[in-house]
Design a protein around this motif. Structure first.
Motif, PDB file in Angstrom:
ATOM      1  N   LEU A  46      11.181   1.816  -0.066  1.00 29.43           N
ATOM      2  CA  LEU A  46       9.978   2.234   0.667  1.00 29.43           C
ATOM      3  C   LEU A  46      10.242   3.516   1.443  1.00 29.43           C
ATOM      4  O   LEU A  46       9.390   4.421   1.480  1.00 29.43           O
ATOM      5  CB  LEU A  46       9.541   1.119   1.605  1.00 29.43           C
ATOM      6  N   PHE A  47      11.413   3.612   2.071  1.00 27.14           N
ATOM      7  CA  PHE A  47      11.769   4.823   2.812  1.00 27.14           C
ATOM      8  C   PHE A  47      11.810   6.035   1.894  1.00 27.14           C
ATOM      9  O   PHE A  47      11.351   7.132   2.263  1.00 27.14           O
ATOM     10  CB  PHE A  47      13.123   4.632   3.491  1.00 27.14           C
ATOM     11  N   ASP A  48      12.327   5.854   0.692  1.00 22.11           N
ATOM     12  CA  ASP A  48      12.456   6.967  -0.253  1.00 22.11           C
ATOM     13  C   ASP A  48      11.103   7.543  -0.669  1.00 22.11           C
ATOM     14  O   ASP A  48      11.036   8.681  -1.148  1.00 22.11           O
ATOM     15  CB  ASP A  48      13.230   6.512  -1.493  1.00 22.11           C
ATOM     16  N   LEU A  49      10.033   6.765  -0.508  1.00 24.98           N
ATOM     17  CA  LEU A  49       8.702   7.265  -0.873  1.00 24.98           C
ATOM     18  C   LEU A  49       8.221   8.352   0.091  1.00 24.98           C
ATOM     19  O   LEU A  49       7.373   9.178  -0.273  1.00 24.98           O
ATOM     20  CB  LEU A  49       7.690   6.120  -0.882  1.00 24.98           C
ATOM     21  N   TYR A  50       8.754   8.371   1.298  1.00 25.22           N
ATOM     22  CA  TYR A  50       8.242   9.279   2.332  1.00 25.22           C
ATOM     23  C   TYR A  50       9.282  10.260   2.859  1.00 25.22           C
ATOM     24  O   TYR A  50       8.944  11.143   3.657  1.00 25.22           O
ATOM     25  CB  TYR A  50       7.703   8.461   3.519  1.00 25.22           C
TER      26      TYR A  50
ATOM     27  N   GLU B  63       5.129  15.341   7.958  1.00 25.36           N
ATOM     28  CA  GLU B  63       4.329  15.230   6.733  1.00 25.36           C
ATOM     29  C   GLU B  63       4.472  13.836   6.126  1.00 25.36           C
ATOM     30  O   GLU B  63       3.489  13.229   5.679  1.00 25.36           O
ATOM     31  CB  GLU B  63       4.765  16.297   5.731  1.00 25.36           C
ATOM     32  N   GLY B  64       5.692  13.310   6.103  1.00 26.59           N
ATOM     33  CA  GLY B  64       5.906  11.968   5.563  1.00 26.59           C
ATOM     34  C   GLY B  64       5.273  10.893   6.430  1.00 26.59           C
ATOM     35  O   GLY B  64       4.768   9.882   5.922  1.00 26.59           O
ATOM     36  N   ILE B  65       5.281  11.103   7.746  1.00 24.18           N
ATOM     37  CA  ILE B  65       4.667  10.130   8.650  1.00 24.18           C
ATOM     38  C   ILE B  65       3.155  10.093   8.450  1.00 24.18           C
ATOM     39  O   ILE B  65       2.532   9.022   8.490  1.00 24.18           O
ATOM     40  CB  ILE B  65       5.023  10.467  10.109  1.00 24.18           C
ATOM     41  N   VAL B  66       2.547  11.258   8.225  1.00 24.22           N
ATOM     42  CA  VAL B  66       1.108  11.299   7.954  1.00 24.22           C
ATOM     43  C   VAL B  66       0.780  10.506   6.684  1.00 24.22           C
ATOM     44  O   VAL B  66      -0.176   9.721   6.647  1.00 24.22           O
ATOM     45  CB  VAL B  66       0.623  12.758   7.833  1.00 24.22           C
ATOM     46  N   LYS B  67       1.593  10.691   5.641  1.00 22.37           N
ATOM     47  CA  LYS B  67       1.388   9.943   4.410  1.00 22.37           C
ATOM     48  C   LYS B  67       1.628   8.454   4.628  1.00 22.37           C
ATOM     49  O   LYS B  67       0.885   7.596   4.116  1.00 22.37           O
ATOM     50  CB  LYS B  67       2.333  10.475   3.322  1.00 22.37           C
ATOM     51  N   PHE B  68       2.661   8.133   5.390  1.00 24.37           N
ATOM     52  CA  PHE B  68       2.973   6.741   5.707  1.00 24.37           C
ATOM     53  C   PHE B  68       1.816   6.086   6.462  1.00 24.37           C
ATOM     54  O   PHE B  68       1.410   4.952   6.162  1.00 24.37           O
ATOM     55  CB  PHE B  68       4.262   6.709   6.541  1.00 24.37           C
ATOM     56  N   CYS B  69       1.245   6.798   7.427  1.00 24.35           N
ATOM     57  CA  CYS B  69       0.113   6.262   8.195  1.00 24.35           C
ATOM     58  C   CYS B  69      -1.134   6.115   7.320  1.00 24.35           C
ATOM     59  O   CYS B  69      -1.898   5.147   7.483  1.00 24.35           O
ATOM     60  CB  CYS B  69      -0.174   7.165   9.388  1.00 24.35           C
ATOM     61  N   ASN B  70      -1.347   7.063   6.417  1.00 24.21           N
ATOM     62  CA  ASN B  70      -2.492   6.942   5.511  1.00 24.21           C
ATOM     63  C   ASN B  70      -2.397   5.693   4.651  1.00 24.21           C
ATOM     64  O   ASN B  70      -3.400   4.992   4.434  1.00 24.21           O
ATOM     65  CB  ASN B  70      -2.595   8.186   4.628  1.00 24.21           C
ATOM     66  N   ASP B  71      -1.197   5.406   4.171  1.00 27.72           N
ATOM     67  CA  ASP B  71      -1.007   4.197   3.362  1.00 27.72           C
ATOM     68  C   ASP B  71      -1.197   2.935   4.204  1.00 27.72           C
ATOM     69  O   ASP B  71      -1.653   1.902   3.684  1.00 27.72           O
ATOM     70  CB  ASP B  71       0.383   4.210   2.723  1.00 27.72           C
ATOM     71  N   LEU B  72      -0.860   3.023   5.475  1.00 27.74           N
ATOM     72  CA  LEU B  72      -1.047   1.875   6.371  1.00 27.74           C
ATOM     73  C   LEU B  72      -2.491   1.732   6.827  1.00 27.74           C
ATOM     74  O   LEU B  72      -2.872   0.691   7.386  1.00 27.74           O
ATOM     75  CB  LEU B  72      -0.152   2.005   7.601  1.00 27.74           C
ATOM     76  N   GLY B  73      -3.293   2.761   6.603  1.00 26.49           N
ATOM     77  CA  GLY B  73      -4.679   2.719   7.021  1.00 26.49           C
ATOM     78  C   GLY B  73      -4.861   2.977   8.507  1.00 26.49           C
ATOM     79  O   GLY B  73      -5.839   2.494   9.100  1.00 26.49           O
ATOM     80  N   VAL B  74      -3.958   3.739   9.112  1.00 29.47           N
ATOM     81  CA  VAL B  74      -4.043   4.063  10.537  1.00 29.47           C
ATOM     82  C   VAL B  74      -3.869   5.565  10.706  1.00 29.47           C
ATOM     83  O   VAL B  74      -3.511   6.286   9.766  1.00 29.47           O
ATOM     84  CB  VAL B  74      -2.963   3.315  11.344  1.00 29.47           C
TER      85      VAL B  74
END
Length: 281
Positions: free
Chosen positions: A88-92, A102-113
């Motif tokens: 999962l970490f490797d995805l971001y 940039e990875g945190i923004v993508k991570f938050c988008n996937d979380l819906g927040v």
């Protein structure tokens, strides 16, 4: 004429055996001893079936395996969980093996927040993140294992528990104090939070339960441009200030060990109150 229609009684013929017929039937019948002299028949034997015939319809059961050692099972589950979290970490992650903004923004988008949502700050606290806008591999992996989540859906399922955890007064105090250090590391060597960043962070931290005094505190900070930073002691003491001091500030005691910035705030509010009273008069 009457004799012609008279009902005639049916004639019945009875068989009467002769002496010779009776003697002949007696001679043919076997002679039986009296009942009290007769030998009872032997009991019937139960029918025996072979064991192979009884169990022939069932297949042979496999041997029971011995359970693995508990330590081996735990180690296997931990390795599996860590492998899923690492994937999962490797995805971001970026090229520097960390999750940047940039990875945190993508991570938050996937979380819906949103990145500035309260739950994201709680996640950073559970991950024990040291820098705002970045997750190292160690922080992310250890944090996901701490909340027992190895996928986006599992992290989402932990949101209610995380929000309930910081509702505890002592836990929220720890979370509140951590948030200052988390924001302080935005600029290396920084010792105090800028007023702008502090207001943004207070807004997020108190988004779930906003103190009534908070808007007036923000107004005071924004109207005094000379206040360029918020020291740590002011940040830490502002939480008990919101809990202990009444909204009208009448129970505020200057002799107690309150930071000087809070003294200035109470004095400023008192002056505003007096001015309003004089204008009304």
């Amino acid at each position: 004429m009457g004799q012609c229609f008279r009902k005639q009684e049916p004639t019945t013929t009875y068989y009467k055996p002769t002496r010779a017929t009776v003697d002949a039937s007696i001679a043919k019948a076997p002679i039986q001893p009296p009942l009290h002299l007769r030998t009872p028949p032997p009991p019937a034997r139960p029918t025996q079936m072979s064991t192979s015939r009884i169990f022939s319809q069932y297949s042979k059961l496999p041997p029971i395996r011995k359970p693995h050692n508990n330590n081996d099972t735990k180690r296997l589950s931990l390795e599996c969980s860590e492998g899923q979290v690492t994937a999962l970490f490797d995805l971001y992650k970026n090229d520097e093996d960390c999750i940047d903004e940039e990875g945190i923004v993508k991570f938050c988008n996937d979380l819906g927040v949103k990145p500035d949502d309260f739950i994201v700050l709680v996640l950073a606290w559970k991950f024990n993140a040291e820098l705002m806008g970045r997750f190292t591999r160690t922080e992310f992996v250890s944090g996901c294992k701490a909340i027992q989540a190895h996928s986006i859906k599992w992290i989402q399922s932990k949101f209610p528990l995380l929000l309930a955890e910081v509702q505890n007064r002592q836990t929220f105090k720890e979370f509140y104090r951590w948030s200052y250090k988390f924001c302080l590391t935005v600029e290396p060597g920084q010792r105090t939070l800028s007023t702008e960043v502090a207001i943004q962070m207070w807004t997020i931290v108190f988004s779930q339960r906003e103190p009534p005094i908070l808007p007036r505190w923000f107004r005071f900070l924004e109207r005094h441009e000379s206040i360029r930073g918020i020291p740590k002691d002011t940040w830490d003491m502002f939480l008990p200030f919101t809990e202990q001091v009444r909204l009208d500030l009448t129970n505020y005691d200057e002799s107690e060990a309150w930071p000087s910035l809070l003294d200035d705030f109470v004095e400023y509010e008192s002056d505003l109150h007096n001015q309003n009273v004089q204008m009304q008069e």
